[in-house]
Enzyme design. Sequence first.
Site, mmCIF file in Angstrom:
data_model
loop_
_atom_site.group_PDB
_atom_site.id
_atom_site.type_symbol
_atom_site.label_atom_id
_atom_site.label_comp_id
_atom_site.label_asym_id
_atom_site.label_seq_id
_atom_site.Cartn_x
_atom_site.Cartn_y
_atom_site.Cartn_z
ATOM 1 N N LYS A 1 0.851 -1.194 0.000
ATOM 2 C CA LYS A 1 0.000 0.000 0.000
ATOM 3 C C LYS A 1 0.877 1.230 0.000
ATOM 4 O O LYS A 1 2.015 1.185 0.470
ATOM 5 C CB LYS A 1 -0.891 0.026 1.248
ATOM 6 C CG LYS A 1 -2.153 0.843 1.058
ATOM 7 C CD LYS A 1 -3.190 0.060 0.299
ATOM 8 C CE LYS A 1 -4.466 0.842 0.115
ATOM 9 N NZ LYS A 1 -5.556 -0.060 -0.305
HETATM 10 P P1 NAD Z 1 -13.055 7.534 -2.804
HETATM 11 O O1 NAD Z 1 -12.023 8.584 -2.592
HETATM 12 O O2 NAD Z 1 -13.577 7.314 -4.173
HETATM 13 O O3 NAD Z 1 -14.312 7.822 -1.843
HETATM 14 C C1 NAD Z 1 -14.174 7.992 -0.466
HETATM 15 C C2 NAD Z 1 -15.530 8.386 0.094
HETATM 16 O O4 NAD Z 1 -15.436 8.452 1.521
HETATM 17 C C3 NAD Z 1 -15.995 9.776 -0.376
HETATM 18 O O5 NAD Z 1 -17.395 9.744 -0.598
HETATM 19 C C4 NAD Z 1 -15.664 10.663 0.826
HETATM 20 O O6 NAD Z 1 -16.455 11.833 0.882
HETATM 21 C C5 NAD Z 1 -15.965 9.703 1.962
HETATM 22 N N1 NAD Z 1 -15.309 10.101 3.207
HETATM 23 C C6 NAD Z 1 -14.028 10.493 3.381
HETATM 24 N N2 NAD Z 1 -13.823 10.824 4.661
HETATM 25 C C7 NAD Z 1 -14.996 10.633 5.323
HETATM 26 C C8 NAD Z 1 -15.432 10.815 6.653
HETATM 27 N N3 NAD Z 1 -14.601 11.267 7.583
HETATM 28 N N4 NAD Z 1 -16.716 10.505 6.967
HETATM 29 C C9 NAD Z 1 -17.566 10.034 6.009
HETATM 30 N N5 NAD Z 1 -17.221 9.863 4.726
HETATM 31 C C10 NAD Z 1 -15.948 10.160 4.392
HETATM 32 O O7 NAD Z 1 -12.429 6.214 -2.196
HETATM 33 P P2 NAD Z 1 -12.843 4.706 -2.520
HETATM 34 O O8 NAD Z 1 -11.925 4.193 -3.551
HETATM 35 O O9 NAD Z 1 -14.315 4.622 -2.699
HETATM 36 O O10 NAD Z 1 -12.418 3.979 -1.148
HETATM 37 C C11 NAD Z 1 -13.291 3.927 -0.030
HETATM 38 C C12 NAD Z 1 -12.855 2.804 0.895
HETATM 39 O O11 NAD Z 1 -12.845 1.573 0.164
HETATM 40 C C13 NAD Z 1 -11.438 2.939 1.458
HETATM 41 O O12 NAD Z 1 -11.399 2.357 2.748
HETATM 42 C C14 NAD Z 1 -10.607 2.116 0.505
HETATM 43 O O13 NAD Z 1 -9.376 1.668 1.080
HETATM 44 C C15 NAD Z 1 -11.563 0.969 0.271
HETATM 45 N N6 NAD Z 1 -11.288 0.187 -0.950
HETATM 46 C C16 NAD Z 1 -11.224 0.786 -2.165
HETATM 47 C C17 NAD Z 1 -10.980 0.011 -3.299
HETATM 48 C C18 NAD Z 1 -10.980 0.608 -4.689
HETATM 49 O O14 NAD Z 1 -10.892 -0.180 -5.645
HETATM 50 N N7 NAD Z 1 -11.121 1.905 -4.861
HETATM 51 C C19 NAD Z 1 -10.761 -1.367 -3.168
HETATM 52 C C20 NAD Z 1 -10.860 -1.959 -1.903
HETATM 53 C C21 NAD Z 1 -11.125 -1.155 -0.804
#
Ligand code: NAD
Length: 420
Positions: A110
């Site tokens: 990561k």
């Molecule tokens: P992203 O940046 O597209 O979206 C993040 C979302 O979380 C946004 O809507 C943001 O406003 C919200 N957010 C941020 N801080 C916040 C808070 N304090 N309270 C409430 N909402 C909040 O990111 P993503 O890619 O959707 O990732 C989200 C989660 O999923 C993370 O934990 C990431 O590690 C995990 N994840 C992502 C992927 C991927 O393929 N993108 C894969 C596996 C896991």
Amino acid sequence: MPEDHKDEVTPFEAMQARYWMAVEKLDLDRGFAKILEQPERELHVSVPVVMDDGHIEVFQGYRVQHNTMRGPAKGGIRFDTNVSSDEVRALAAWMTWKCAVVDVPFGGGKGGVICDPSSMSAGELERTTRRYVTRIMDIIGPDRDIPAPDVNTTAQVMAWVYDTYAMHTRQWHAGVVTGKPVVMGGSQGREEATGFGVYISAREACKVKGTSLDGARVTVQGFGNVGSWFSLFVHNVGAKIIAVGDISGEMHNDKGFDIPTLKEYVRKHRVIEGFEDGEVISPDEFYGLECDIFAPCALENAITSDNADSITTKIIVEGANGPTTPAADEILKRKGIHVVPDILCNAGGVVGSYLEWVQNRQGMSWDKETVLRRIEEKMVESYHKVYDARERYDAIMRIAAYILAVKSVADVATLRGIYA
Ligand code: NAD
């Protein structure tokens, strides 16, 4: 998420707590277990960037490779003000366990840069990405460590990662990064892969609970890549998303949000704030809403001992990494809530990334239907493998998933040996 409880335990401590529970159940040698607990390598870099107004910022960045026993390190790059060495270390370890649970031939890695992309121009983001990539160039590569998108990093950011690597190596290495735009070797279906996998997890969880997604009342925290795609998939099969939350606040609509319209609104405005078809509610009201499925899809430590008692749902599907603290696990278990843990639930993303890497190595591209079908097969098989292990080991889903993952990595590590 509640500010006071962000540090209930740190993300890496939360990972360690579950890891040692799995080690106990497996009765692994303690010395051997210490090897798999700790990251193999951590790189801390400074990233100087000339900002648009001419002043220089020096951002701090990290790349952690937790374990590469089963294959090259794999894991996203996060741009966020909350990034820390502890967080990146935890996220890298979760990648190790996740890849093992769904049996893709990767280890865990990561990366992250401490910055606030919402206040940066596209040019500043590009320069930050490129300088960060040059700083970690020595340890990444298609057979060493393969980055992907995570919080606040998009397909465009992956295109810059790819281009910077290619400019330095003077070679075409499509498999050095996944989540690229489709026109430059990205995979069909990768963008929605994680949300799609969370949807499949929710569907399988509904089956074992004797219920259905059709008509289910769903709340979703985080409406970015994972949360918005998950919402769209469950919306399309008849679920009602009655509340959503993101960095800008929480909103309620008891009739169910029109997800395609909300998704389009967020594409334009970045956040849900200002969307007219819902009433603003407080975080406490959001967590207290009665629903059938709650999908935390934002950041770590969203469900803590502070709010777990107020959560009234049958199923939690963890789209985010590390959204639940160990203390909250105990409360959810007591309440009989079926939690599909992060290292299983959001693995559709890494399966999609694996399929992209395979296509890149073959010089082929598959259609979206093929990619999503393969992700679905992996997710269904993995869900039921973990569900069965939960009965066999008398453990909650999370610990069952850790047991399977730790065993898989430990088996390979035993065969390979410690070396010298
Ligand atoms: P992203 O940046 O597209 O979206 C993040 C979302 O979380 C946004 O809507 C943001 O406003 C919200 N957010 C941020 N801080 C916040 C808070 N304090 N309270 C409430 N909402 C909040 O990111 P993503 O890619 O959707 O990732 C989200 C989660 O999923 C993370 O934990 C990431 O590690 C995990 N994840 C992502 C992927 C991927 O393929 N993108 C894969 C596996 C896991």
